[in-house]
Design a protein around this motif. Structure first.
Motif, PDB file in Angstrom:
ATOM      1  N   PRO A   1       0.818  -1.230   0.000  1.00  0.00           N
ATOM      2  CA  PRO A   1       0.000   0.000   0.000  1.00  0.00           C
ATOM      3  C   PRO A   1       0.842   1.265   0.000  1.00  0.00           C
ATOM      4  N   GLY A   2       2.000   1.245   0.695  1.00  0.00           N
ATOM      5  CA  GLY A   2       2.870   2.423   0.672  1.00  0.00           C
ATOM      6  C   GLY A   2       3.417   2.691  -0.717  1.00  0.00           C
ATOM      7  N   LEU A   3       3.790   1.623  -1.432  1.00  0.00           N
ATOM      8  CA  LEU A   3       4.274   1.791  -2.804  1.00  0.00           C
ATOM      9  C   LEU A   3       3.183   2.310  -3.722  1.00  0.00           C
ATOM     10  N   ALA A   4       1.952   1.817  -3.542  1.00  0.00           N
ATOM     11  CA  ALA A   4       0.837   2.286  -4.371  1.00  0.00           C
ATOM     12  C   ALA A   4       0.567   3.770  -4.142  1.00  0.00           C
ATOM     13  N   ILE A   5       0.551   4.206  -2.876  1.00  0.00           N
ATOM     14  CA  ILE A   5       0.340   5.625  -2.577  1.00  0.00           C
ATOM     15  C   ILE A   5       1.460   6.472  -3.163  1.00  0.00           C
ATOM     16  N   SER A   6       2.702   6.024  -3.005  1.00  0.00           N
ATOM     17  CA  SER A   6       3.848   6.796  -3.496  1.00  0.00           C
ATOM     18  C   SER A   6       3.813   6.926  -5.014  1.00  0.00           C
ATOM     19  N   LEU A   7       3.539   5.830  -5.712  1.00  0.00           N
ATOM     20  CA  LEU A   7       3.495   5.885  -7.170  1.00  0.00           C
ATOM     21  C   LEU A   7       2.366   6.786  -7.660  1.00  0.00           C
ATOM     22  N   THR A   8       1.209   6.707  -7.010  1.00  0.00           N
ATOM     23  CA  THR A   8       0.079   7.541  -7.427  1.00  0.00           C
ATOM     24  C   THR A   8       0.388   9.017  -7.230  1.00  0.00           C
ATOM     25  N   VAL A   9       0.876   9.376  -6.053  1.00  0.00           N
ATOM     26  CA  VAL A   9       1.163  10.779  -5.761  1.00  0.00           C
ATOM     27  C   VAL A   9       2.279  11.302  -6.657  1.00  0.00           C
ATOM     28  N   LEU A  10       3.334  10.502  -6.848  1.00  0.00           N
ATOM     29  CA  LEU A  10       4.455  10.936  -7.684  1.00  0.00           C
ATOM     30  C   LEU A  10       4.029  11.119  -9.131  1.00  0.00           C
TER      31      LEU A  10
END
Length: 308
Positions: A279-288
């Motif tokens: 989930p942290g990777l998904a949030i980071s990729l979306t925001v970036l």
């Protein structure tokens, strides 16, 4: 004019074609767009390919214990959680909610900000009160204000609309109502410059009503900064929703979001780090990716930069 001469005459260039050509030259923005579209496809099409119930818990306690906190494998590509639920299905279901919250909250914030900005920039007597209201909301601490709104209205909306729908309406309304100020300031500045332009003065001189002037002359010319603010607002809304869910004040425990998955995985982070990785990777990729898209749109929609 001969046919040969006619072929030499260039067709009129479309504004949005120029924007797209400039946008394509921004490698980060183009990559961010593909990543964001891939994430949307992952959370929307993925559940049809990986048809596993994200909330399913094996009723057999012995089997549930045997399947909980499993590492990634062929049977569970992203592993399982503390109740044996499939993490891939939960990440996809959580992405649907988190991205929907970002899009809807961004739409509310942009609508409010554009409305306040246009009224403040176009009508002098409204400028002072609306800008002081904007300054007042900007001065309030965002997270404590959101927490107060959640505590005050969560139970009432849950009783009226159901726990899931009520929480969704509350979260997107709260985020949208506390995120419109930057868009309002940007739009007001654009309107203050636009209302002194020749075409606006000409429209005013022939008695064009204010609502028609706003819809036909003002709004089409402020769409560029509004679009940039909208893309950046998606990232901000997703982060805010994740923070609320991480604090345990977002959606119900059986309603996964990326922030809720992080909240549930923190307790097991040292033993099972994959619980917070996905989930942290998904949030980071979306925001970036959304931030890169906003950066590319800002350059592509600015005629002073376009073509460099």
């Amino acid at each position: 004019m001969t046919d040969a001469a006619a072929t030499l005459v260039e067709k009129p260039r479309s504004h949005w074609r120029d924007v797209w050509l400039q946008f394509k030259t921004h490698g980060g923005a183009l990559g961010g767009m593909f990543v964001f579209l891939a994430l949307i496809a992952f959370v929307t099409v993925g559940p049809f390919v990986w048809a596993v119930d994200p909330t399913y818990v094996n009723p057999d306690a012995a089997k549930m214990i045997m399947t909980r906190n499993k590492p990634p494998s062929f049977e569970w590509p992203l592993g399982t959680d503390q109740l044996g639920r499939d993490m891939l299905a939960r990440v996809m279901a959580g992405g649907q909610v988190s991205i929907a919250v970002g899009l809807v909250a961004m739409s509310i914030a942009v609508f409010l900000g554009t409305t306040v900005g246009v009224l403040a920039g176009l009508f002098k007597r409204l400028d002072g009160p609306l800008m002081r209201l904007t300054d007042l909301v900007l001065a309030l601490p965002l997270l404590p204000l959101l927490l107060v709104m959640v505590f005050l209205f969560r139970d009432a909306l849950a009783r009226a609309l159901g726990p899931e729908t009520g929480t969704f309406v509350l979260i997107v309304s709260a985020i949208g109502a506390t995120s419109w100020m930057q868009a309002a300031r940007i739009v007001r500045g654009e309107v203050l410059a636009l209302k002194e332009r020749e075409f606006v003065l000409a429209a005013r001189s022939i008695g064009t009503p204010p609502h028609r002037m706003i819809l036909r002359h003002i709004l089409p010319n402020v769409i560029s900064p509004v679009m940039v603010a909208a893309t950046l607002g998606i990232a901000s809304a997703i982060i805010t929703e994740s923070a609320l869910s991480f604090l345990g004040l977002g959606f119900p425990p059986d309603f996964p979001t990326w922030g809720r998955l992080l909240f549930e995985g923190v307790e097991y982070m040292q033993l099972y780090p994959q619980r917070v990785l996905w989930p942290g990777l998904a949030i980071s990729l979306t925001v970036l990716s959304v931030n890169y898209i906003g950066d590319g749109l800002r350059d592509a929609l600015d005629p002073r930069i376009r073509g460099r």
